[in-house]
Structures are given as structure tokens and as C-alpha cells.
Scaffold this motif. Structure first.
Motif, PDB file in Angstrom:
ATOM      1  N   ARG A  18       0.835  -1.208   0.000  1.00  0.00           N
ATOM      2  CA  ARG A  18       0.000   0.000   0.000  1.00  0.00           C
ATOM      3  C   ARG A  18       0.870   1.258   0.000  1.00  0.00           C
ATOM      4  O   ARG A  18       0.550   2.244  -0.663  1.00  0.00           O
ATOM      5  CB  ARG A  18      -0.946  -0.002   1.193  1.00  0.00           C
ATOM      6  N   ARG A  19       1.986   1.213   0.738  1.00  0.00           N
ATOM      7  CA  ARG A  19       2.906   2.352   0.750  1.00  0.00           C
ATOM      8  C   ARG A  19       3.498   2.571  -0.641  1.00  0.00           C
ATOM      9  O   ARG A  19       3.583   3.699  -1.120  1.00  0.00           O
ATOM     10  CB  ARG A  19       4.052   2.096   1.743  1.00  0.00           C
ATOM     11  N   GLU A  20       3.914   1.480  -1.270  1.00  0.00           N
ATOM     12  CA  GLU A  20       4.559   1.555  -2.576  1.00  0.00           C
ATOM     13  C   GLU A  20       3.653   2.156  -3.641  1.00  0.00           C
ATOM     14  O   GLU A  20       4.105   2.924  -4.489  1.00  0.00           O
ATOM     15  CB  GLU A  20       5.007   0.155  -3.013  1.00  0.00           C
ATOM     16  N   VAL A  21       2.378   1.839  -3.585  1.00  0.00           N
ATOM     17  CA  VAL A  21       1.449   2.371  -4.585  1.00  0.00           C
ATOM     18  C   VAL A  21       0.843   3.710  -4.172  1.00  0.00           C
ATOM     19  O   VAL A  21       0.037   4.280  -4.892  1.00  0.00           O
ATOM     20  CB  VAL A  21       0.327   1.356  -4.936  1.00  0.00           C
ATOM     21  N   GLY A  22       1.212   4.193  -2.985  1.00  0.00           N
ATOM     22  CA  GLY A  22       0.737   5.505  -2.543  1.00  0.00           C
ATOM     23  C   GLY A  22      -0.680   5.515  -2.011  1.00  0.00           C
ATOM     24  O   GLY A  22      -1.330   6.554  -2.009  1.00  0.00           O
ATOM     25  N   ASP A  23      -1.150   4.383  -1.552  1.00  0.00           N
ATOM     26  CA  ASP A  23      -2.524   4.257  -1.040  1.00  0.00           C
ATOM     27  C   ASP A  23      -2.549   4.578   0.459  1.00  0.00           C
ATOM     28  O   ASP A  23      -2.508   3.690   1.294  1.00  0.00           O
ATOM     29  CB  ASP A  23      -3.037   2.845  -1.308  1.00  0.00           C
ATOM     30  N   ARG A  24      -2.600   5.865   0.781  1.00  0.00           N
ATOM     31  CA  ARG A  24      -2.573   6.269   2.190  1.00  0.00           C
ATOM     32  C   ARG A  24      -3.836   5.858   2.937  1.00  0.00           C
ATOM     33  O   ARG A  24      -3.771   5.474   4.106  1.00  0.00           O
ATOM     34  CB  ARG A  24      -2.331   7.766   2.321  1.00  0.00           C
ATOM     35  N   ALA A  25      -4.985   5.922   2.291  1.00  0.00           N
ATOM     36  CA  ALA A  25      -6.220   5.469   2.949  1.00  0.00           C
ATOM     37  C   ALA A  25      -6.126   3.976   3.238  1.00  0.00           C
ATOM     38  O   ALA A  25      -6.513   3.521   4.316  1.00  0.00           O
ATOM     39  CB  ALA A  25      -7.434   5.781   2.076  1.00  0.00           C
ATOM     40  N   GLY A  26      -5.605   3.219   2.292  1.00  0.00           N
ATOM     41  CA  GLY A  26      -5.416   1.786   2.501  1.00  0.00           C
ATOM     42  C   GLY A  26      -4.417   1.493   3.602  1.00  0.00           C
ATOM     43  O   GLY A  26      -4.583   0.546   4.375  1.00  0.00           O
ATOM     44  N   GLN A  27      -3.376   2.307   3.682  1.00  0.00           N
ATOM     45  CA  GLN A  27      -2.408   2.155   4.773  1.00  0.00           C
ATOM     46  C   GLN A  27      -3.088   2.369   6.119  1.00  0.00           C
ATOM     47  O   GLN A  27      -2.854   1.628   7.069  1.00  0.00           O
ATOM     48  CB  GLN A  27      -1.277   3.177   4.638  1.00  0.00           C
ATOM     49  N   ALA A  28      -3.919   3.392   6.178  1.00  0.00           N
ATOM     50  CA  ALA A  28      -4.607   3.702   7.433  1.00  0.00           C
ATOM     51  C   ALA A  28      -5.535   2.558   7.831  1.00  0.00           C
ATOM     52  O   ALA A  28      -5.564   2.157   9.002  1.00  0.00           O
ATOM     53  CB  ALA A  28      -5.383   5.010   7.300  1.00  0.00           C
ATOM     54  N   VAL A  29      -6.281   2.021   6.878  1.00  0.00           N
ATOM     55  CA  VAL A  29      -7.192   0.911   7.170  1.00  0.00           C
ATOM     56  C   VAL A  29      -6.394  -0.309   7.636  1.00  0.00           C
ATOM     57  O   VAL A  29      -6.756  -0.970   8.611  1.00  0.00           O
ATOM     58  CB  VAL A  29      -8.059   0.571   5.935  1.00  0.00           C
ATOM     59  N   THR A  30      -5.302  -0.591   6.943  1.00  0.00           N
ATOM     60  CA  THR A  30      -4.466  -1.737   7.312  1.00  0.00           C
ATOM     61  C   THR A  30      -3.883  -1.546   8.704  1.00  0.00           C
ATOM     62  O   THR A  30      -3.898  -2.464   9.531  1.00  0.00           O
ATOM     63  CB  THR A  30      -3.342  -1.936   6.276  1.00  0.00           C
ATOM     64  N   VAL A  55      -4.331   7.909  12.890  1.00  0.00           N
ATOM     65  CA  VAL A  55      -4.832   9.276  13.054  1.00  0.00           C
ATOM     66  C   VAL A  55      -4.077  10.216  12.127  1.00  0.00           C
ATOM     67  O   VAL A  55      -4.678  11.066  11.463  1.00  0.00           O
ATOM     68  CB  VAL A  55      -4.736   9.721  14.529  1.00  0.00           C
ATOM     69  N   ASP A  56      -2.759  10.052  12.043  1.00  0.00           N
ATOM     70  CA  ASP A  56      -1.959  10.897  11.159  1.00  0.00           C
ATOM     71  C   ASP A  56      -2.363  10.704   9.696  1.00  0.00           C
ATOM     72  O   ASP A  56      -2.573  11.684   8.971  1.00  0.00           O
ATOM     73  CB  ASP A  56      -0.475  10.589  11.342  1.00  0.00           C
ATOM     74  N   LEU A  57      -2.510   9.458   9.282  1.00  0.00           N
ATOM     75  CA  LEU A  57      -2.934   9.184   7.910  1.00  0.00           C
ATOM     76  C   LEU A  57      -4.349   9.700   7.656  1.00  0.00           C
ATOM     77  O   LEU A  57      -4.642  10.229   6.586  1.00  0.00           O
ATOM     78  CB  LEU A  57      -2.841   7.690   7.612  1.00  0.00           C
ATOM     79  N   ASP A  58      -5.219   9.539   8.640  1.00  0.00           N
ATOM     80  CA  ASP A  58      -6.600  10.009   8.497  1.00  0.00           C
ATOM     81  C   ASP A  58      -6.638  11.512   8.279  1.00  0.00           C
ATOM     82  O   ASP A  58      -7.419  12.012   7.480  1.00  0.00           O
ATOM     83  CB  ASP A  58      -7.427   9.616   9.712  1.00  0.00           C
ATOM     84  N   ARG A  59      -5.784  12.227   8.961  1.00  0.00           N
ATOM     85  CA  ARG A  59      -5.729  13.680   8.780  1.00  0.00           C
ATOM     86  C   ARG A  59      -5.316  14.033   7.349  1.00  0.00           C
ATOM     87  O   ARG A  59      -5.738  15.047   6.809  1.00  0.00           O
ATOM     88  CB  ARG A  59      -4.758  14.302   9.767  1.00  0.00           C
ATOM     89  N   GLN A  60      -4.480  13.186   6.766  1.00  0.00           N
ATOM     90  CA  GLN A  60      -4.014  13.446   5.401  1.00  0.00           C
ATOM     91  C   GLN A  60      -5.082  13.136   4.358  1.00  0.00           C
ATOM     92  O   GLN A  60      -5.210  13.853   3.373  1.00  0.00           O
ATOM     93  CB  GLN A  60      -2.772  12.603   5.103  1.00  0.00           C
ATOM     94  N   VAL A  61      -5.835  12.058   4.569  1.00  0.00           N
ATOM     95  CA  VAL A  61      -6.773  11.612   3.530  1.00  0.00           C
ATOM     96  C   VAL A  61      -8.232  11.799   3.900  1.00  0.00           C
ATOM     97  O   VAL A  61      -9.101  11.689   3.052  1.00  0.00           O
ATOM     98  CB  VAL A  61      -6.539  10.134   3.148  1.00  0.00           C
ATOM     99  N   GLN A  62      -8.517  12.036   5.158  1.00  0.00           N
ATOM    100  CA  GLN A  62      -9.879  12.218   5.670  1.00  0.00           C
ATOM    101  C   GLN A  62     -10.808  11.090   5.218  1.00  0.00           C
ATOM    102  O   GLN A  62     -11.867  11.312   4.646  1.00  0.00           O
ATOM    103  CB  GLN A  62     -10.422  13.581   5.261  1.00  0.00           C
ATOM    104  N   HIS A  63     -10.396   9.873   5.497  1.00  0.00           N
ATOM    105  CA  HIS A  63     -11.167   8.676   5.163  1.00  0.00           C
ATOM    106  C   HIS A  63     -12.377   8.619   6.095  1.00  0.00           C
ATOM    107  O   HIS A  63     -12.226   8.594   7.309  1.00  0.00           O
ATOM    108  CB  HIS A  63     -10.288   7.448   5.340  1.00  0.00           C
TER     109      HIS A  63
END
Length: 86
Positions: A18-30, A55-63
Motif C-alpha cells: 500500500r505504501r509503494e502504490v501511494g494508497d494512504r487510505a489503505g495504509q490507514a485501514v491496514t 490518526v496521522d494518515l486520516d488527517r491526510q486523507v480524511q477517510h
């Protein structure tokens, strides 16, 4: 289905992908799922560490799903319904 160790292995394998493909929302869920496994295993320090990343990722993507899941950490008005972690 009840094999938390196996689930944790799969989530740990998914995280760098998920990091490699830039999926920050997916990173947060994982990371949230990893945190819940640590919580279920009683490893609260690990769970908290993962939730801090969430929380940090959520702030970035607002999932929206993550916002609901992490909302219990935010201060609440005492006259409104409070959420508790599940």
C-alpha cells in the motif's frame, strides 16, 4: 476467522504494498486492523502506536470510515452522545 496471527501476517505484508502504490487510505485501514489485533491480544502499547499512525494518515486523507473509528479519541461535548472503542 479467529486466526489473529495469520491475519497480522497478511496485514504486515499488505502495508508495504500500500505504501509503494501511494494508497494512504489503505495504509490507514491496514494499520487500524493491525491495531485492533494488538488490542485483542492485550498489547496496548503496540495498538496505540498503530492508532497514532492511523490518526496521522486520516488527517491526510480524511477517510470517512477511519474518522468514525478514531472519533472516540477526540474531545466530546458532555451533552452529546459519546463513542467508545469497540
Amino acid at each position: 476467522m479467529g486466526d489473529r496471527g495469520r491475519a497480522l501476517d497478511y496485514f504486515r505484508q499488505a502495508l508495504p504494498i500500500r505504501r509503494e502504490v501511494g494508497d494512504r487510505a489503505g495504509q490507514a485501514v491496514t494499520r487500524y486492523n493491525i491495531a485492533m489485533i494488538h488490542r485483542a491480544d492485550g498489547d496496548l502499547d503496540q495498538a496505540i502506536g498503530e492508532l497514532e499512525h492511523v490518526v496521522d494518515l486520516d488527517r491526510q486523507v480524511q477517510h470517512p470510515d477511519l474518522d468514525d473509528a478514531t472519533n472516540w479519541q477526540k474531545p466530546r461535548n458532555p451533552y452529546t452522545r459519546t463513542m467508545t472503542p469497540t
